[in-house]
Each structure stands twice: as C-alpha cells, then as structure tokens.
Design a protein around this motif. Structure first.
Motif, PDB file in Angstrom:
ATOM      1  N   ASN A 180       0.818  -1.213   0.000  1.00 53.05           N
ATOM      2  CA  ASN A 180       0.000   0.000   0.000  1.00 53.05           C
ATOM      3  C   ASN A 180       0.855   1.268   0.000  1.00 53.05           C
ATOM      4  O   ASN A 180       0.375   2.368   0.284  1.00 53.05           O
ATOM      5  CB  ASN A 180      -0.974   0.027   1.186  1.00 53.05           C
ATOM      6  N   ASN A 568     -19.157  -7.091  10.245  1.00 56.38           N
ATOM      7  CA  ASN A 568     -19.627  -5.723  10.518  1.00 56.38           C
ATOM      8  C   ASN A 568     -19.449  -4.828   9.300  1.00 56.38           C
ATOM      9  O   ASN A 568     -19.070  -3.660   9.398  1.00 56.38           O
ATOM     10  CB  ASN A 568     -18.896  -5.125  11.723  1.00 56.38           C
ATOM     11  N   VAL A 570     -17.238  -4.950   6.944  1.00 55.34           N
ATOM     12  CA  VAL A 570     -15.855  -4.724   6.499  1.00 55.34           C
ATOM     13  C   VAL A 570     -15.212  -6.066   6.169  1.00 55.34           C
ATOM     14  O   VAL A 570     -15.435  -7.064   6.854  1.00 55.34           O
ATOM     15  CB  VAL A 570     -15.031  -4.006   7.590  1.00 55.34           C
ATOM     16  N   LYS A 571     -14.406  -6.084   5.097  1.00 56.67           N
ATOM     17  CA  LYS A 571     -13.716  -7.317   4.718  1.00 56.67           C
ATOM     18  C   LYS A 571     -12.833  -7.809   5.851  1.00 56.67           C
ATOM     19  O   LYS A 571     -12.102  -7.035   6.471  1.00 56.67           O
ATOM     20  CB  LYS A 571     -12.861  -7.076   3.472  1.00 56.67           C
ATOM     21  N   MET A 572     -12.924  -9.110   6.127  1.00 58.02           N
ATOM     22  CA  MET A 572     -12.075  -9.690   7.162  1.00 58.02           C
ATOM     23  C   MET A 572     -10.600  -9.592   6.764  1.00 58.02           C
ATOM     24  O   MET A 572     -10.231  -9.916   5.637  1.00 58.02           O
ATOM     25  CB  MET A 572     -12.422 -11.164   7.377  1.00 58.02           C
ATOM     26  N   SER A 573      -9.767  -9.136   7.697  1.00 55.43           N
ATOM     27  CA  SER A 573      -8.328  -9.094   7.457  1.00 55.43           C
ATOM     28  C   SER A 573      -7.600  -9.028   8.787  1.00 55.43           C
ATOM     29  O   SER A 573      -8.128  -8.523   9.777  1.00 55.43           O
ATOM     30  CB  SER A 573      -7.952  -7.883   6.597  1.00 55.43           C
ATOM     31  N   LYS A 574      -6.373  -9.550   8.791  1.00 55.12           N
ATOM     32  CA  LYS A 574      -5.570  -9.535  10.015  1.00 55.12           C
ATOM     33  C   LYS A 574      -5.282  -8.109  10.467  1.00 55.12           C
ATOM     34  O   LYS A 574      -5.281  -7.813  11.658  1.00 55.12           O
ATOM     35  CB  LYS A 574      -4.256 -10.285   9.785  1.00 55.12           C
ATOM     36  N   SER A 575      -5.038  -7.221   9.489  1.00 60.57           N
ATOM     37  CA  SER A 575      -4.685  -5.845   9.841  1.00 60.57           C
ATOM     38  C   SER A 575      -5.834  -5.130  10.545  1.00 60.57           C
ATOM     39  O   SER A 575      -5.608  -4.256  11.379  1.00 60.57           O
ATOM     40  CB  SER A 575      -4.288  -5.074   8.586  1.00 60.57           C
ATOM     41  N   LYS A 576      -7.060  -5.520  10.220  1.00 55.00           N
ATOM     42  CA  LYS A 576      -8.234  -4.888  10.854  1.00 55.00           C
ATOM     43  C   LYS A 576      -8.617  -5.595  12.154  1.00 55.00           C
ATOM     44  O   LYS A 576      -9.478  -5.108  12.892  1.00 55.00           O
ATOM     45  CB  LYS A 576      -9.418  -4.877   9.886  1.00 55.00           C
ATOM     46  N   GLY A 577      -8.020  -6.731  12.402  1.00 52.97           N
ATOM     47  CA  GLY A 577      -8.297  -7.456  13.635  1.00 52.97           C
ATOM     48  C   GLY A 577      -9.706  -8.005  13.725  1.00 52.97           C
ATOM     49  O   GLY A 577     -10.244  -8.189  14.816  1.00 52.97           O
ATOM     50  N   ASN A 578     -10.323  -8.302  12.567  1.00 55.80           N
ATOM     51  CA  ASN A 578     -11.716  -8.767  12.592  1.00 55.80           C
ATOM     52  C   ASN A 578     -11.868 -10.158  11.976  1.00 55.80           C
ATOM     53  O   ASN A 578     -12.922 -10.504  11.454  1.00 55.80           O
ATOM     54  CB  ASN A 578     -12.620  -7.773  11.859  1.00 55.80           C
ATOM     55  N   THR A 579     -10.792 -10.937  12.021  1.00 59.84           N
ATOM     56  CA  THR A 579     -10.863 -12.275  11.447  1.00 59.84           C
ATOM     57  C   THR A 579     -11.523 -13.263  12.415  1.00 59.84           C
ATOM     58  O   THR A 579     -11.554 -13.046  13.620  1.00 59.84           O
ATOM     59  CB  THR A 579      -9.457 -12.792  11.093  1.00 59.84           C
TER      60      THR A 579
END
Length: 815
Positions: A180, A568, A570-579
């Motif tokens: 990014n 919620n 938002v796409k699940m990702s490790k960086s977002k902590g929502n996996t």
C-alpha cells in the motif's frame, strides 16, 4: 441409535475413512466423462481465513456433486509458496522464509483436512519447491530463445517499502498491491515477457468464454484496451519529430498544444537549462503512477519552451510537460484538443491555453468540452464532414505527406517479470561481460534458490552469496554472475493448473495426461484476480499450447467469482483485527456446521456477512438431521424403502412423496446449474421439517420415511459430508455415501391427481374448478352444467355446443 450428536467423533471417523480408502485419488479413465474442478490455491500465510473456507467449500460441493453424476472428478490442491509475506515474516520472526513457509503449509493442510474437503492430495504441488519451479525455468529458456522474453532498461513502478518492481497490474490507485506504499518511478534493467504478441488473441478469446462472468470479461477487455486510430507526426525544426497516436483524428484541426511525459527525452532536454522545468520533473518522479489514477489526479504541467509544427496547418504548436502522460504508454506524447477532451479542457483552462472548437457548431463549450462526435466546422477543407469522412480524409492527406499512418494500439504492455527480492524462483540466466545474457543449460536445471539464509533486511541475501551468484559462462567459459533477480510470483500461479495433471513427472513439464484433464471445467476464486492472475494464466496457456505441451486455447471453461466474507460490513483481514479462526469454529460446532453456514448465508457471487447466530442456526439444523435419522432407525422395525408400494399410499403419504421429489428437482437445479447453494440448503431444510413432522410407523409410512431420508442425505452430502457419511452407514448401507449416485426423480410422484379447469360461457371466464385428471367427458359436462355460476349465465338460453380442451378448459356456447 444414540440420539446424541457427537460431532468430533463423527467427523474424525469420516476423515479417517476417506484418507484410508484414498477416496478422492483419481487417474485418467476414458470410460468416464472427466470433470476438473479447481479452486485458486492458497498462499501459505499461516492460517486459513473464512475467505478460504468459502472458496474451498464451494469447490467441494461442486466436485462431490459432479462425482455423484458418475464423472471422473479431479479436485487437486497445492500451495502458492513464493511471495513477499514470507520475507516480511522472516524479518519479524528471525527465521528463513523457507522454514516459515513449510511450517505454515503443514498447519494449513491440517485445517483443510479438518474441513473435510475432498482433495486428491497425491497431486499436491508447492511452487517454492525446485521440483515445481525447475519447469518454469525450462520454459523461460524456451521462450528466451524464441525472443518472447527480453531484458531492457525501463522506467518501472518501484515499491519503496517492499523494495521491488511491480507490474502495472500490481499498482492499485497509485499504491503497491501488497504494501500500500506510494509507488515511485525508477529506471532499471528488467526482464519482460511479450504478452503484447498475444494481445489480439487474448482479446478475441474472451468472446468464446461463455462460462465466464461478463464483468470479468469486460475488465480484461478494457485492460487489453484495443483501439484503432492514427499515428501522426508533428515535426520540429532542425530536431527530432514528435509522434502521437489518436483515435480522434477528426479533431486534429482543434489541437492547440502537445502534452509530453515528464520522462520524455524532450522534457529532460528542456530541464537541462531551466531550473523551473527541472524542479517540476523531480517532483513528478514520485507521483502515483497507476494509469487509472492518472485520470483523476490534479493535472499539472509546465511549458517546455519548445514548439512543433501542425501537420496540416503548419502552425506552431507549444509543447507542455505534464504529470499525466506516461512514457510507458505509446510514445510519451499526446495531441491535446481541449474543446473536445475533458482532461485537455481542464488543463487548458488551468494554464490559460487557447481552446479551439471544431466539432458540433451548435453546441457551446462554455460549460465544458464537447465529447460527442459530429459534423466538423472551423476545420478548413474538412468543415462539413462527419466523423468517418473526416477521419478518412485527414488520414489520406497525412499518409500522402508521410506524416501519418493508420495503426491499431493496445493499452496492454509487456509483462515485467523480474523482481529484486529473494523469495522467488531464480531466473535461469548467467550474465557474462563478453557474451551478455546467456541461458543456463537445461541439463543444469533447476537453478536452486538457497533456502538456508540469514534474513536480516529487505535486501536479497543471494546478492551477497558468492557461492550462489559466482559461476562460469556456459558459452565462453569466462567468470560470470548468475542473475540475482527472481520471477514475479504470478509466474508460478500462471500454469499450476496444468501441472496438477502430471505432478509426478520428473522428466517433462507436462505430458499426455494434461490433454485428458484440461481444460479446467470449473474454476473458483475471487473477482480481485480478474486482471492479474486470470489474464496471465490465459497468456501462459497459449504459450504452453504453442510449445506443443497442451492442445486447448483457454485454461478455464467456467469461472465462478465468489464474494468476500465481511464482518460488521468490512472485509475480514488480520490488519483490521476482525478475522474469525475456522479452527476454533470447527472445535466448537464441527466442520459441517461451518461449511453449511458459509454456503447458506449468501449466494456465492455476493458478499457474505459473518454472523455468529447464523452459525448456531446451522448447527441446530444439522442436529435436526441427526435426530430425524435416529428416530427413524429406532422406529423402522427393519422396514426400508424396499417395502414401499406407491399404490398403497394414502393421500397424505402421496403429498409428502410428491413434495420430497419436487424439492429434489429444485435442489438439483440449484447445485448443478444455478450454483445457488443457499437456496438448495433452504429447500433441504424444508424437506427435513416435513419429515420430522411425519412420524407414522405403519409399513408404508416407514418405507416412505426411508426413501425420503435417503434423498435428504444424498443431496445434503456434498454440503455436510461428515454427518451424511456417518448416518448413511447407520442406516445399514454397505457402500459409503461418497460412492453413491445422485438420486433420480420418480416422475410418477410428481404427477398431479387433480387439475384446474377454466370454465367459460361464450368465451368469458365464469369459474375455475378442480377435477380428477382425465375425467370422463359426460361426467365433466354434467358437473359443469350443474355449476351455479354456469347456471346463472345459461339460464333461459339455448346451449348450442360445449367445447372441451382436455384437462384445461370448458367453454359453453349459448344463443
């Protein structure tokens, strides 16, 4: 039978059975129709995520269903082993990328097995293993000798974080697709593949991909970007000319300036003696460089001080240096017609450049440029001409003056395949100061990447390993150096689908088994791969075909692009902590529950919102299935479907049987044609509810329950294979359910006993009645004539005739 559903025990036993019996290993069989189902293989990042689970659950349902159609089904799996995340993890964890990668593969393989996916593990491939990448090195040498691969200095997209070059396709909105980071422009030596040689075939082939989503085909078509136009020369006095390309030669008389790239030689020449120009160029070097983004960035420029000659009017035209023309596209120069182009208009307004309108005299440019084609004016001898006539006339004059040529252009550029990173396949080239770039001899393949390295920073360790890079030129015998750049990791994923067919062949890249299995019948993966992976795979397929290794033009017959898994919104990702960890869900609810939920929550092509309550609901349904079969077994008294006599069924039993078979028809269509697994599951839930309420224990009821339960388990088995495997054996079956055929529809069960009849008097609708099918004509007439609505409209009238359309309509004609 025990009414308690012991999920862990049931799933472990099923997986053990499949493993011991090698249930999913296949070989070529000419007596069966083959079916090759493939899901995009995972990058071994350490843990499966729910996006993986969704992708592979879809593929497994399709594979198991096609197997039940009697086809020879191959569903392989492997690992996209090379890549930057391994290097980043190595820096963080102070271990080699190889160790980190292989450790993750072992863990993720366990996760895939826990989910019960029916993979042929004997075909497993790992792209970072020399056994795999030696063959792409072999192919590289072949293509190099055919001049389909070359090296040149080029201005490239440089990722300052990942310290490597990115292909244009890997720059998203001006940023690196992984890091990014804002992308910079640098000029370095790079290896390229001539994908442009195949541009026309790649474009035309899209029309034959009937099983691909239109959205994906449109994205690829736009990326290839074919255009038909005119190449025009703008001369410069006592200097090199500027050549531009345009698809709108009709607007040539409206050109008021030329725009060139800040990397253009003329721009660099202008900057030598002009500090303002030099400063502008330096600022542009760090600009976001995605071609798409260049449509939206703030357009900036500076007058170069140079002028060129208009090829028709001979007027002088100023040359402006800009931040929105890319040197890598075309010639790095464009003609600017501000009256008829939005970007040119905005730039001209900003820098107070003259605007000359030459199309559609009745429209005004006060509010913006006129984009539409139309009749020319203010264009000398071309005034009054329409688009086609003007283009032809202008082209004819320019060609005669040797200042123009008709040309087909493509947006697609040759693929830069070399990366300045360690964890990738070594490029099989030896650099000799006398012989230049020389290919490694094929007998010396593979060029093995050292795996035991100390990885302390982003710099590639093999650049500091003399044992690796010091060698002898195979041509002249002088001291030489191995190429230390590695392949772009998309190189590996562009042909893996073919290697699955013969991964055990150590003597050839592919063999005749590839022609048996290819093309892939169903490919499944994310829509984000529409341009990168899918375009490269199509390109590689054609390279393999032209080498005589395969016979098909395209790699994937059908393509399913599944939506993302969200939490919620938002796409699940490790960086977002929502996996959500699949392993934890499997331990709590079982693999069947996870599979069922992920397939039921949304149609495959739509995004899926993760919902814990939905997971609990899926688990309750599986318990219902377990209870349904358990209660039946306890009630059965040895009666099975073999005791079913449809002639003895009562009205309720016939209705239930008809409903089960109607549902079977819908489920089959949902899985086979529509791929709407969510609606198939919904219909299965209805069937289970019907049968849970039907608890009669007479002989025919027990037999009907047996038949219905068989249909439910067979149709549910591709979705929740573990519990169906277990319950099928509990029912006393000797063969595993995985080896059973898909249930056939009993068409007699769908036949209605009654039919609706339209009743008319003199052609006008008077009633609708239900009668027994094939009712005798006289009985039908008497019934109709005694109908109160018919009597109302026939009273005191003469009935001339009664028209009967069998099982559909009765029309009474009166006078």
């Amino acid at each position: 039978m025990n009414l308690k559903y012991n999920v862990q025990k049931i799933e472990e036993q099923a997986q053990k059975y499949w493993q011991e019996k090698k249930s999913f290993e296949v070989i070529e069989d000419s007596s069966k129709e083959k079916y090759y189902c493939l899901s995009m293989f995972p990058y071994p990042s350490g843990r499966l995520h729910m996006g993986h689970v969704r992708n592979y659950s879809i593929g497994d349902v399709i594979s198991r269903f096609q197997r039940m159609q009697g086809k020879n089904v191959m569903q392989p799996i492997g690992w996209d082993g090379f890549g930057l995340p391994a290097e980043n993890a190595a820096l963080k964890n102070k271990e080699s990328p190889a160790k980190w990668t292989y450790k993750n593969i072992n863990y993720m393989k366990t996760q895939l097995n826990q989910l019960g996916f029916g993979y042929d593990w004997s075909r497993e491939i790992t792209t970072c293993h020399p056994k795999y990448y030696r063959w792409e090195q072999w192919l590289f040498i072949k293509l190099f000798k055919k001049n389909l691969i070359y090296k040149k200095k080029a201005i490239v997209n440089w990722d300052p974080v990942d310290q490597t070059v990115l292909a244009n396709e890997q720059v998203i909105n001006g940023r690196g697709w992984r890091s990014n980071a804002l992308i910079e422009r640098k000029k370095i030596s790079q290896w390229f593949m001539r994908i442009t040689n195949y541009a026309e075939e790649l474009l035309n082939g899209l029309d034959k991909l009937y099983g691909w989503p239109d959205s994906v085909k449109i994205m690829q078509k736009n990326w290839i970007g074919k255009s038909i136009g005119l190449e025009i020369t703008f001369s410069r006095k006592n200097s090199d000319s500027l050549i531009i390309y345009t698809t709108r030669p009709d607007t040539l008389m409206g050109v008021t300036y030329l725009a060139i790239s800040f990397e253009h030689p003329l721009a660099l020449e202008s900057g030598k003696n002009n500090y303002r120009v030099k400063s502008f160029i330096e600022k542009c070097r760090t600009i976001q460089t995605s071609n798409i983004l260049n449509e939206t960035i703030d357009k900036k420029g500076i007058d170069s001080g140079f002028k060129c000659i208009h090829p028709i009017t001979n007027n002088k035209v100023p040359i402006w240096i800009t931040n929105f023309v890319l040197m890598s596209y075309g010639t790095g120069a464009v003609m600017s017609v501000p009256a008829h182009d939005k970007r040119d208009f905005e730039f001209a307004k900003k820098y107070d450049i003259f605007i000359k309108q030459v199309v559609n005299e009745n429209e005004s440019i006060d509010k913006g440029p006129i984009i539409n084609k139309g009749k020319l004016f203010n264009s000398g001898k071309f005034s009054g001409m329409g688009f086609d006539q003007a283009c032809e006339s202008i082209a004819k004059i320019l060609i005669e003056k040797k200042l123009g040529n008709k040309k087909i252009n493509y947006r697609l550029r040759d693929w830069g395949i070399s990366r300045q990173r360690y964890w990738g396949c070594p490029i099989p080239i030896i650099n000799c100061k006398y012989c230049g770039s020389v290919t490694v001899k094929t007998k010396d393949l593979p060029v093995i990447l050292p795996e035991k390295v100390n990885f302390y920073n982003v710099s590639s360790p093999i650049k500091k390993m003399p044992d690796f890079y010091q060698t002898i030129c195979p041509k002249c015998g002088s001291k030489a150096h191995r190429e230390t750049d590695t392949f772009d990791t998309f190189f590996e994923s562009s042909w893996y689908f073919a290697r699955y067919t013969c991964n055990d062949n150590d003597n050839a890249m592919l063999d005749k088994r590839a022609d048996y299995w290819l093309e892939v019948d169903q490919y499944i993966g994310g829509v984000e791969h529409s341009i990168l992976h899918l375009l490269y795979a199509r390109f590689f397929n054609k390279l393999l075909r032209d080498e005589g290794l395969i016979k098909y033009d395209e790699p994937f017959k059908n393509l399913l692009t599944q939506g993302m898994v969200l939490k919620n919104g938002v796409k699940m990702s490790k960086s977002k902590g929502n996996t959500v960890d699949p392993t934890q869900m499997i331990k709590k609810y079982g693999a069947d529950t996870v599979r069922l939920f992920i397939l039921f929550a949304a149609p495959p092509i739509q995004d899926l919102e993760w919902n814990n309550s939905g997971l609990k609901g899926a688990h309750r349904f599986i318990k219902k299935v377990y209870r349904l079969v358990s209660v039946y077994i306890n009630d059965s008294k040895e009666y099975t479907v073999n005791h079913l006599n449809t002639k003895l069924l009562n009205k309720t039993q016939k209705y239930i049987r008809k409903k089960i078979y109607q549902n079977l028809v819908k489920i089959t269509d949902d899985i086979n044609r529509r791929y709407t697994f969510n609606t198939a599951i919904s219909i299965l839930m209805e069937s289970v509810d019907i049968m849970n309420k039907f608890t009669q224990t007479d002989t025919q009821s027990i037999a009907l329950r047996s038949e219905s339960i068989n249909i439910i388990l067979l149709t549910l088995s591709p979705i929740t294979p573990h519990i169906c495997h277990h319950l099928w054996f509990e029912l006393g079956n000797k063969n595993a359910i995985i080896n059973e055929p898909w249930p056939k529809v009993d068409l007699k069960a769908l036949v209605e006993n009654k039919v609706q009849i339209i009743v008319q008097v003199n052609g006008k609708l008077r009633d609708k009645i239900m009668i027994m099918i094939n009712t005798d004509k006289k009985i039908l007439e008497n019934k109709i004539l005694s109908n109160k609505n018919v009597i109302k409209f026939t009273k005191n009238k003469n009935i001339i005739k009664i028209i009967i359309i069998h099982n559909k309509l009765v029309n009474i004609v009166t006078k």
